[in-house]
Design a protein around this motif. Structure first.
Motif, PDB file in Angstrom:
ATOM      1  N   UNK A   1       0.856  -1.182   0.000  1.00 27.12           N
ATOM      2  CA  UNK A   1       0.000   0.000   0.000  1.00 27.12           C
ATOM      3  C   UNK A   1       0.896   1.238   0.000  1.00 27.12           C
ATOM      4  N   UNK A   2       0.679   2.169  -0.902  1.00 28.58           N
ATOM      5  CA  UNK A   2       1.484   3.394  -0.925  1.00 28.58           C
ATOM      6  C   UNK A   2       1.297   4.188   0.363  1.00 28.58           C
ATOM      7  N   UNK A   3       2.303   4.961   0.716  1.00 29.73           N
ATOM      8  CA  UNK A   3       2.183   5.833   1.875  1.00 29.73           C
ATOM      9  C   UNK A   3       2.997   7.101   1.629  1.00 29.73           C
ATOM     10  N   UNK A   4       2.709   8.093   2.414  1.00 30.76           N
ATOM     11  CA  UNK A   4       3.416   9.370   2.401  1.00 30.76           C
ATOM     12  C   UNK A   4       3.863   9.596   3.836  1.00 30.76           C
ATOM     13  N   UNK A   5       5.094  10.061   4.025  1.00 27.01           N
ATOM     14  CA  UNK A   5       5.611  10.241   5.383  1.00 27.01           C
ATOM     15  C   UNK A   5       6.127  11.661   5.541  1.00 27.01           C
ATOM     16  N   UNK A   6       5.663  12.336   6.598  1.00 26.46           N
ATOM     17  CA  UNK A   6       6.100  13.699   6.908  1.00 26.46           C
ATOM     18  C   UNK A   6       6.833  13.704   8.234  1.00 26.46           C
ATOM     19  N   UNK A  17       7.948  12.877   2.320  1.00 28.34           N
ATOM     20  CA  UNK A  17       8.429  11.949   1.305  1.00 28.34           C
ATOM     21  C   UNK A  17       7.227  11.383   0.567  1.00 28.34           C
ATOM     22  N   UNK A  18       7.226  11.589  -0.747  1.00 33.58           N
ATOM     23  CA  UNK A  18       6.170  11.079  -1.614  1.00 33.58           C
ATOM     24  C   UNK A  18       6.869  10.226  -2.667  1.00 33.58           C
ATOM     25  N   UNK A  19       6.922   8.925  -2.435  1.00 29.40           N
ATOM     26  CA  UNK A  19       7.690   8.066  -3.329  1.00 29.40           C
ATOM     27  C   UNK A  19       9.149   8.487  -3.307  1.00 29.40           C
ATOM     28  N   UNK A  20       9.708   8.746  -4.471  1.00 26.35           N
ATOM     29  CA  UNK A  20      11.106   9.162  -4.584  1.00 26.35           C
ATOM     30  C   UNK A  20      11.290  10.677  -4.454  1.00 26.35           C
ATOM     31  N   UNK A  21      10.239  11.399  -4.146  1.00 25.18           N
ATOM     32  CA  UNK A  21      10.288  12.858  -4.102  1.00 25.18           C
ATOM     33  C   UNK A  21      10.153  13.361  -2.680  1.00 25.18           C
ATOM     34  N   UNK A  22      10.684  14.548  -2.449  1.00 21.97           N
ATOM     35  CA  UNK A  22      10.543  15.211  -1.160  1.00 21.97           C
ATOM     36  C   UNK A  22      10.025  16.618  -1.388  1.00 21.97           C
ATOM     37  N   UNK A  23       9.027  16.997  -0.603  1.00 26.36           N
ATOM     38  CA  UNK A  23       8.499  18.356  -0.667  1.00 26.36           C
ATOM     39  C   UNK A  23       8.549  18.959   0.732  1.00 26.36           C
ATOM     40  N   UNK A  24       8.685  20.271   0.788  1.00 22.24           N
ATOM     41  CA  UNK A  24       8.748  20.975   2.062  1.00 22.24           C
ATOM     42  C   UNK A  24       7.510  21.829   2.247  1.00 22.24           C
TER      43      UNK A  24
END
Length: 141
Positions: A1-6, A17-24
């Motif tokens: 199951x996909x997940x997003x971690x902050x 962290x969204x897959x291989x990407x990072x956003x601030x």
């Protein structure tokens, strides 16, 4: 199951962290929250995800139906409310400045409403939240 971690990156900035990407993201630049306006806020990203999702669905429809989507953009207007903090009065404007949509206007409106983010908002009936403490177990509430 996909997940997003902050996680907290310091000084009220959060890295997600969204897959291989990072956003601030930053929190609002107010005395209460202590943000400094360095990055979009979480609600900004929420509205941005809705806007870009609608834009993708409209773009796909236009490509399949021969509607000119050159310079197309989706704009969402909204208000920020308090007590409790939430967004309200969201209004979506789909701009197709080079198209004559004519009878396709209703179809474009329907397609806009079927984007994944919009469908999720409409179908949500709450959000389960579990708190995990240092033991790794779900903390009792």
């Amino acid at each position: 199951m996909p997940s997003v971690k902050s996680h907290h990156a310091g000084d009220m900035v959060f890295e997600t962290e969204v897959g291989d990407y990072k956003i601030l993201n930053d929190v609002p630049p107010t005395a209460e929250w202590g943000g400094k306006g360095r990055h979009p806020t979480p609600p900004d990203y929420f509205v941005a995800s809705l806007s870009s999702c609608i834009a993708a669905f409209v773009q796909q429809y236009c490509a399949q139906s021969g509607v000119d989507s050159t310079d197309m953009y989706v704009e969402i207007h909204y208000e920020k409310a308090t007590d409790p903090a939430h967004l309200k009065e969201l209004m979506v404007d789909v701009h197709l400045p080079n198209a004559d949509v004519g009878k396709r206007a209703e179809a474009i409106k329907r397609v806009s409403g079927h984007c994944t983010v919009h469908e999720t908002i409409c179908k949500m009936q709450g959000l389960p939240i579990c708190i995990h403490d240092k033991t790794g177990e779900v903390a009792a509430s």
